[in-house]
Scaffold this active site. Sequence first.
Site, short mmCIF file in Angstrom:
data_model
loop_
_atom_site.label_atom_id
_atom_site.label_comp_id
_atom_site.label_asym_id
_atom_site.label_seq_id
_atom_site.Cartn_x
_atom_site.Cartn_y
_atom_site.Cartn_z
N ASP A 44 -4.45 5.80 6.01
CA ASP A 44 -4.93 7.04 6.64
C ASP A 44 -6.01 6.64 7.67
O ASP A 44 -5.67 6.27 8.79
CB ASP A 44 -5.46 7.94 5.52
CG ASP A 44 -5.89 9.31 6.00
OD1 ASP A 44 -5.52 9.71 7.11
OD2 ASP A 44 -6.60 10.02 5.26
N ARG A 71 1.36 12.55 -9.19
CA ARG A 71 1.82 11.17 -8.91
C ARG A 71 3.26 10.96 -9.35
O ARG A 71 3.96 10.11 -8.81
CB ARG A 71 0.94 10.15 -9.64
CG ARG A 71 -0.49 10.05 -9.15
CD ARG A 71 -1.14 8.81 -9.76
NE ARG A 71 -2.60 8.81 -9.66
CZ ARG A 71 -3.28 8.39 -8.61
NH1 ARG A 71 -2.66 7.97 -7.55
NH2 ARG A 71 -4.60 8.40 -8.61
N GLU A 93 0.83 -1.21 0.00
CA GLU A 93 0.00 0.00 0.00
C GLU A 93 0.86 1.26 0.00
O GLU A 93 1.99 1.24 0.50
CB GLU A 93 -0.88 0.03 1.26
CG GLU A 93 -2.33 -0.32 1.03
CD GLU A 93 -3.13 0.73 0.25
OE1 GLU A 93 -2.54 1.54 -0.49
OE2 GLU A 93 -4.35 0.72 0.38
N ASP A 94 0.33 2.32 -0.54
CA ASP A 94 1.04 3.61 -0.50
C ASP A 94 0.89 4.28 0.86
O ASP A 94 1.86 4.71 1.46
CB ASP A 94 0.54 4.53 -1.63
CG ASP A 94 -0.98 4.65 -1.69
OD1 ASP A 94 -1.68 3.99 -0.89
OD2 ASP A 94 -1.48 5.42 -2.54
N PHE A 147 -1.88 16.42 4.17
CA PHE A 147 -2.19 15.77 2.90
C PHE A 147 -0.94 15.79 2.02
O PHE A 147 -0.40 16.84 1.73
CB PHE A 147 -3.35 16.47 2.19
CG PHE A 147 -3.87 15.64 1.06
CD1 PHE A 147 -4.73 14.58 1.29
CD2 PHE A 147 -3.47 15.90 -0.25
CE1 PHE A 147 -5.19 13.79 0.23
CE2 PHE A 147 -3.91 15.11 -1.30
CZ PHE A 147 -4.77 14.05 -1.05
P1 IMP Z 1 -7.88 5.36 4.03
O1 IMP Z 1 -9.01 4.47 3.59
O2 IMP Z 1 -8.40 6.60 4.72
O3 IMP Z 1 -6.82 4.67 4.85
O4 IMP Z 1 -7.24 5.97 2.75
C1 IMP Z 1 -6.48 5.27 1.91
C2 IMP Z 1 -6.38 5.94 0.56
O5 IMP Z 1 -6.69 7.34 0.61
C3 IMP Z 1 -4.96 5.85 0.11
O6 IMP Z 1 -4.71 4.63 -0.57
C4 IMP Z 1 -4.84 7.07 -0.77
O7 IMP Z 1 -5.29 6.78 -2.06
C5 IMP Z 1 -5.76 8.08 -0.14
N1 IMP Z 1 -5.04 9.01 0.77
C6 IMP Z 1 -5.07 9.05 2.11
N2 IMP Z 1 -4.27 10.03 2.58
C7 IMP Z 1 -3.71 10.61 1.50
C8 IMP Z 1 -2.76 11.69 1.32
O8 IMP Z 1 -2.26 12.34 2.27
N3 IMP Z 1 -2.43 11.97 0.03
C9 IMP Z 1 -2.94 11.31 -1.04
N4 IMP Z 1 -3.81 10.30 -0.92
C10 IMP Z 1 -4.19 9.95 0.34
#
Ligand code: IMP
Length: 188
Positions: A109, A171, A105-106, A158
């Site tokens: 959050d 990206r 995963e990248d 962010f």
């Molecule tokens: P989560 O479901 O809130 O954990 O979010 C996961 C997804 O939200 C990640 O795979 C990203 O695509 C996007 N995301 C969350 N935080 C960021 C950020 O700071 N920058 C860009 N994308 C984010």
Amino acid sequence: MTRRPDLTADVSEILLSEEQIQAKVLELGRRISDDFAGRELTLVSVLKGSLPFMADLMRAITIPVQIDLMEVSSYGGTATESSGLVRILKDLSSSIDGRHVLIVEDIIDTGLTLNYLVRYLRGKNPASLKICTLLDKPARRIVEIAIDYRGFQIPDQFVIGYGLDYGEAYRNLRFVGVLRPEVYTDPD
Ligand code: IMP
């Protein structure tokens, strides 16, 4: 002459340099290679944000691996907020039944996307299921996620670059930077 917009102009701070990222990827690759030696490992990456990380990490791993790609989108949220409602846009190409699976995963959050994905992949009967994320933003976590391999813990900002986008842009930056808040609070 065509004017090229400066992608870096919207970055308020470089959080992780290209060198820091590459050093961490090598370290993660070594750990993963040691931990999974002699086992059948499949890396499952989640498009699109994890694409650069996956490409670098798989080449830092020195044991044989298979790779697979999924694409999910969360819907009902905003460009900077996850909603937890996840739609699978692209499913696995091969069975993971009986294989050791590492999700690549990248960023984690709220954890909602990964929580959904973990439950979905567990249903496909892997021998084990572990999680590797380049970035961990714990401040906004809603669902507890056990992270097996973590690159960097980052503050509640962010971020963009190295695969991460805002509105599909940024990206291709080679570093991870903080997006100026004006860009998403005042997009015009
Ligand atoms: P989560 O479901 O809130 O954990 O979010 C996961 C997804 O939200 C990640 O795979 C990203 O695509 C996007 N995301 C969350 N935080 C960021 C950020 O700071 N920058 C860009 N994308 C984010």
